[in-house]
Scaffold this motif. Structure first.
Motif, PDB file in Angstrom:
ATOM      1  N   VAL A 100      -5.942  -5.074  -5.243  1.00  0.00           N
ATOM      2  CA  VAL A 100      -5.226  -3.892  -5.117  1.00  0.00           C
ATOM      3  C   VAL A 100      -5.455  -2.912  -5.971  1.00  0.00           C
ATOM      4  O   VAL A 100      -5.957  -3.032  -7.178  1.00  0.00           O
ATOM      5  CB  VAL A 100      -3.648  -4.127  -5.371  1.00  0.00           C
ATOM      6  CG1 VAL A 100      -2.657  -2.840  -5.095  1.00  0.00           C
ATOM      7  CG2 VAL A 100      -3.027  -4.978  -4.428  1.00  0.00           C
TER       8      VAL A 100
ATOM      9  N   GLU B  82       0.689  -1.387   0.035  1.00  0.00           N
ATOM     10  CA  GLU B  82       0.093   0.053   0.041  1.00  0.00           C
ATOM     11  C   GLU B  82       1.066   1.291  -0.050  1.00  0.00           C
ATOM     12  O   GLU B  82       0.391   2.281  -0.589  1.00  0.00           O
ATOM     13  CB  GLU B  82      -0.778   0.056   1.294  1.00  0.00           C
ATOM     14  CG  GLU B  82      -1.963   1.104   1.314  1.00  0.00           C
ATOM     15  CD  GLU B  82      -3.098   0.975   2.393  1.00  0.00           C
ATOM     16  OE1 GLU B  82      -3.964   0.473   2.267  1.00  0.00           O
ATOM     17  OE2 GLU B  82      -2.635   1.564   3.367  1.00  0.00           O
TER      18      GLU B  82
ATOM     19  N   GLY C 123       1.559  -5.301  -7.440  1.00  0.00           N
ATOM     20  CA  GLY C 123       1.027  -5.433  -6.055  1.00  0.00           C
ATOM     21  C   GLY C 123       0.500  -6.618  -5.824  1.00  0.00           C
ATOM     22  O   GLY C 123       0.518  -7.397  -4.711  1.00  0.00           O
TER      23      GLY C 123
ATOM     24  N   ILE D 158      -0.470   3.328  -5.433  1.00  0.00           N
ATOM     25  CA  ILE D 158      -1.236   2.403  -4.778  1.00  0.00           C
ATOM     26  C   ILE D 158      -1.995   3.338  -3.618  1.00  0.00           C
ATOM     27  O   ILE D 158      -1.564   4.008  -2.840  1.00  0.00           O
ATOM     28  CB  ILE D 158      -0.557   1.446  -3.958  1.00  0.00           C
ATOM     29  CG1 ILE D 158       0.338   0.649  -5.090  1.00  0.00           C
ATOM     30  CG2 ILE D 158      -1.401   0.373  -3.484  1.00  0.00           C
ATOM     31  CD1 ILE D 158      -0.472  -0.143  -6.212  1.00  0.00           C
TER      32      ILE D 158
ATOM     33  N   CYS E  75      -1.004  -1.693  -9.877  1.00  0.00           N
ATOM     34  CA  CYS E  75      -1.622  -2.599  -9.047  1.00  0.00           C
ATOM     35  C   CYS E  75      -1.440  -3.967  -9.355  1.00  0.00           C
ATOM     36  O   CYS E  75      -1.711  -5.014  -8.585  1.00  0.00           O
ATOM     37  CB  CYS E  75      -3.191  -2.040  -9.760  1.00  0.00           C
ATOM     38  SG  CYS E  75      -3.502  -0.470  -9.139  1.00  0.00           S
TER      39      CYS E  75
ATOM     40  N   GLY F 177      -5.343   1.322  -7.115  1.00  0.00           N
ATOM     41  CA  GLY F 177      -4.507   2.544  -7.168  1.00  0.00           C
ATOM     42  C   GLY F 177      -4.458   3.069  -8.563  1.00  0.00           C
ATOM     43  O   GLY F 177      -5.489   2.878  -9.392  1.00  0.00           O
TER      44      GLY F 177
END
Length: 502
Positions: free
Chosen positions: A247, A219, A258, A224, A255, A249
């Protein structure tokens, strides 16, 4: 002139076991309407004078939070869903909506109940209203649900000590989105073929501890907005039930990366997940407890009312009352919480504290494992006015102090016992219908002589393969231990809510 965004609040929350014969009615949600929602105990950030309350024009519709239980009746769901839709229709144009849900609600004759409710809401508020959802990490996140949402987050702790923090985060993200007129975030969704109970995925211990610790790291990355991991809900049988990462963002690749960086370690750790405490049969747990000076905590996990158990399985109490160690008042003291028995409660109230009565309780809803339990005991204490139980009675039967309630309730706090003239810190054994111990019970176990998780029967049986799931996607760990190929852990970008699904 600056115009505050207009934001509605709506949602229904219930964690639902499809393996329990219980049914959840509309009244079980304790619906709150209008300004009542501001006073809900988990919404302190929306009370008068708080920054988030002042940042928007709030239009609370209806929210409901039921104790976990059996399948929600279609009639009850329709009653509440239709009222939510009607209230939203009367509000006029909305900039945003906070969707207050759990994520594991099952309704008769419906698949993916949260999506169904969200779909109905979207038909009223339109595709341009920004919707932010807060969820339990034991919820289930389908692709359809993510598609109709703009913002989404969930708890990062189990036990859920961050409930208020999570709800506030969902609301703050929504308010910031509207006030700052941000572009809509991208959403990367990644399902993982793992479905485990909360008692094997507590963030107090590895590997869940390090898996969830990585959420804040993702995060914190550039572009994000939010990262979230759901372990899913193991005691319901639906296609959507599995672990998921989402995720959100402002950069597609960030994203996706992540989500994959969270999902892959989760899958790699699948064989590391273990129960949060030593496990055994109830007799094995009692034998271990009797070897100590106490207090010794035992979780009667199969009928845990805060995981979806009916709460009225009598199997555990019946076994305890049959043990010779507890037959005499001079035996080791044991507190048992709880079995519902409205007629037993009524008898005790009429007789009064100190009276000796013979009563029968339990197994009205879930009698698959044991019949109602009948015993003769002395009325130790009576308490009126509990939010869930309404009336609680403690019966002393030999050295056992059995809590019998008018309606079911969770026993998570020390005051749940002390207000009944019971002292869990001085008892030899405390048996509670629960899974992993909530913080105050955990503290008692830590200050005492131990804790075990009893693998007892019920609607939230910890022996998952024994339950017989038929609808979940297969292969699924731990139901399947051999996979022909590694799962595809590539995140999928989900379109904005005002665009069709790809």
């Amino acid at each position: 002139m600056y115009r505050k965004p207009v934001i509605a609040i709506a949602g229904l929350a219930c964690e639902t076991s499809t393996f329990s014969p219980a049914r959840t009615q509309a009244s079980f949600f304790h619906p709150q309407r209008g300004d009542e929602i501001f006073d809900y105990r988990a919404n302190p950030f929306l009370r008068a004078g708080q920054p988030l309350r002042e940042a928007a024009e709030w239009k609370p519709a209806l929210t409901g939070h039921a104790l976990p239980g059996g399948i929600v009746t279609r009639k009850g769901y329709e009653e509440l869903a239709e009222e939510i839709v009607t209230r939203l229709k009367d509000m006029g144009p909305l900039d945003g909506l906070w969707f207050d849900i759990h994520g594991a609600m099952v309704v008769e004759e419906l698949e993916d109940a949260e999506y169904d409710l969200l779909r109905r809401i979207r038909q009223v508020v339109g595709s341009k209203t920004i919707i932010s959802a807060s969820m339990d990490l034991h919820g289930n996140v389908s692709q359809d649900l993510v598609h109709q949402l703009d913002l989404i987050t969930c708890y990062r702790m189990a036990p859920h000590e961050d409930t208020i923090e999570t709800r506030e985060r969902a609301v703050k993200n929504l308010v910031d989105q509207l006030v700052e007129d941000r572009p809509l975030p991208y959403k990367a969704w990644l399902p993982i073929p793992i479905l485990l109970p909360g008692e094997q995925t507590s963030t107090r211990m590895e590997p869940a501890k390090r898996i969830y610790a990585a959420v804040s790291d993702v995060e914190a990355r550039e572009n994000i907005l939010d990262a979230a991991i759901w372990v899913g809900y193991a005691w319901a049988d639906e296609v959507r039930n599995q672990a998921v990462v989402v995720v959100t963002g402002w950069n597609e690749n960030d994203c996706v990366r992540g989500a994959e960086d969270l999902a892959r370690p989760f899958w790699a750790a699948r064989e590391e997940f273990e129960f949060v405490a030593p496990t055994g049969s109830l007799d094995e747990c009692l034998d271990a407890a009797l070897e100590t000076r106490g207090p010794y905590m035992i979780s009667d996990s199969g009928d845990n009312p805060t995981a979806g158990g009916a709460g009225d399985v009598t199997w555990g109490l019946t076994k305890i009352l049959s043990r010779p160690e507890f037959k005499d008042e001079s035996g080791p003291s044991l507190i048992y919480a709880f079995v519902p028995g409205p007629e037993a409660v009524e008898t005790a109230v009429k007789a009064g504290v100190g009276a000796t009565v013979t009563v029968t309780a339990g197994a009205v809803i879930d009698n698959l494992h044991a019949p109602p339990v009948t015993f003769t005991g002395k009325v130790h204490s009576i308490k009126h006015g509990d939010r869930h139980a309404e009336i609680e009675v403690v019966f002393q039967v030999g050295s056992v102090y059995a809590i019998i309630t008018k309606l079911r309730k969770p026993y998570h706090k020390e005051h749940d016992f002390t207000e009944l003239n019971l002292e869990p810190r001085k008892a030899g054994i405390v048996v509670v219908k629960i899974g992993y111990l909530e913080p105050e019970l955990y503290a008692i176990a830590q200050s005492g002589t131990g804790w075990m998780l009893a693998l007892t029967p019920g609607g939230v049986d910890q022996d998952l393969p024994r339950l017989g799931h038929k609808k979940i996607i297969r292969p699924m760990w731990p139901y399947d231990k051999v996979f022909d190929d590694d799962p595809d852990l590539t995140a999928k970008l989900i379109p904005m809510s005002n665009r069709p699904l790809s």
